[in-house]
Design an enzyme around this catalytic site. Structure first.
Site, PDB file in Angstrom:
ATOM      1  N   THR A  79       0.881  -1.161   0.000  1.00 42.11           N
ATOM      2  CA  THR A  79       0.000   0.000   0.000  1.00 42.11           C
ATOM      3  C   THR A  79       0.924   1.217   0.000  1.00 42.11           C
ATOM      4  O   THR A  79       2.121   1.074   0.271  1.00 42.11           O
ATOM      5  CB  THR A  79      -0.859   0.057   1.274  1.00 42.11           C
ATOM      6  N   THR A  80       0.529   2.404  -0.237  1.00 43.28           N
ATOM      7  CA  THR A  80      -0.721   3.028  -0.596  1.00 43.28           C
ATOM      8  C   THR A  80      -0.556   3.665  -1.976  1.00 43.28           C
ATOM      9  O   THR A  80       0.522   4.159  -2.293  1.00 43.28           O
ATOM     10  CB  THR A  80      -1.082   4.109   0.447  1.00 43.28           C
TER      11      THR A  80
END
Length: 270
Positions: free
Chosen positions: A43-44
């Protein structure tokens, strides 16, 4: 000599061809239970449109439970000349799916002689995600973010997906991954209409900085190791990755600006 399956008339989809000729090579071909395994997650991812295109950025951290598995993973990939994908979720499956999507687009262009439309690209990616649903139900989910420059509409476009393959077009900005809530909250304050490319890049880096500030799975700019987010820009001239030195300069300015003001640099960066 190639057998009849390679010469038969069929769909322009490479995925459908692979499913009939070598289904074991598809990303969702693994059988059996995989729950409880330690796997790497990434992520992100953040994307935002600007006046003339779209920018996508991803942090560099990959985690395995509460352990940092990798500090410089690549999460943003070009998929053809005018599109890119940012991956969030189970890293191994996400990378494999992205590679298959790249081949899918290239295969379509060679078979049909034209580039697939932006909506067609998003639909093909949705199909690949839907094919991974069984693995997602066991915890190996992939939730990519797709961005492209639409030559017909002459604007940047962003598409978000869920694990079932449902797609939604996001008109301004979007984020996926464990830090997405914080990143979107940041962009709500930073985003504005008719942003320039440098403004959009700065906003995306600030959003990733905010996500890393509150989400342990998201890696912020690493000033010691000089590891910074990966930034990609798509305009009518095509896809290009931002030079790391330029990204580092913006990240340094963002971090320095945060020491003086909570919303970072007060002037646009060039």
């Amino acid at each position: 000599m190639l057998d009849g399956g390679f010469r038969a008339v069929g769909s322009s989809s490479f995925t459908e061809f692979l499913a009939t000729q070598a289904p074991d090579l598809l990303p969702n071909a693994s059988g059996g239970s995989v729950s409880g395994l330690d796997v790497t997650h990434g992520t992100t991812i953040v994307a935002a449109t600007f006046d003339g295109g779209v920018v996508m950025g991803g942090d560099r951290r990959a985690t395995m439970g509460n352990v940092i598995a990798q500090r410089d993973i690549q999460k943003v990939f070009p998929t053809d000349e005018f599109s890119c994908v940012g991956i969030a979720g189970t890293a191994g499956i996400a990378v494999e799916m992205t590679r298959l999507f790249q081949v899918e687009l290239e295969h379509y262009e060679k078979i049909e002689g034209i580039t697939l439309s932006t909506d067609g690209k998003a639909n093909r990616l949705a199909t690949l995600i839907r094919g991974n649903l069984a693995m997602a139900m066991q915890g190996l989910a992939v939730v990519p973010l797709f961005a492209a420059y639409d030559l017909d509409a002459q604007c940047g476009r962003i598409f978000a997906f869920d694990v079932t393959g449902n797609k939604n077009e996001e008109r301004t900005f979007h984020s996926v991954g464990s830090g997405s809530t914080f990143a979107r909250g940041s962009l709500k304050k930073l985003y504005r209409a008719n942003m320039s490319e440098s403004d959009a890049v700065t906003a995306v880096i600030q959003a990733l900085y905010d996500a890393a500030d509150d989400d342990t799975a998201t890696g912020g700019p690493d000033l010691t190791r000089r590891i910074f987010p990966l930034i990609s820009v798509i305009t009518r001239d095509g896809y290009r990755a931002w030079d790391e030195s330029r990204t580092a300069a913006v990240a340094d300015a963002v971090i320095g600006g945060r020491m003086q003001s909570p919303d970072g640099p007060s002037a646009p960066l060039t």
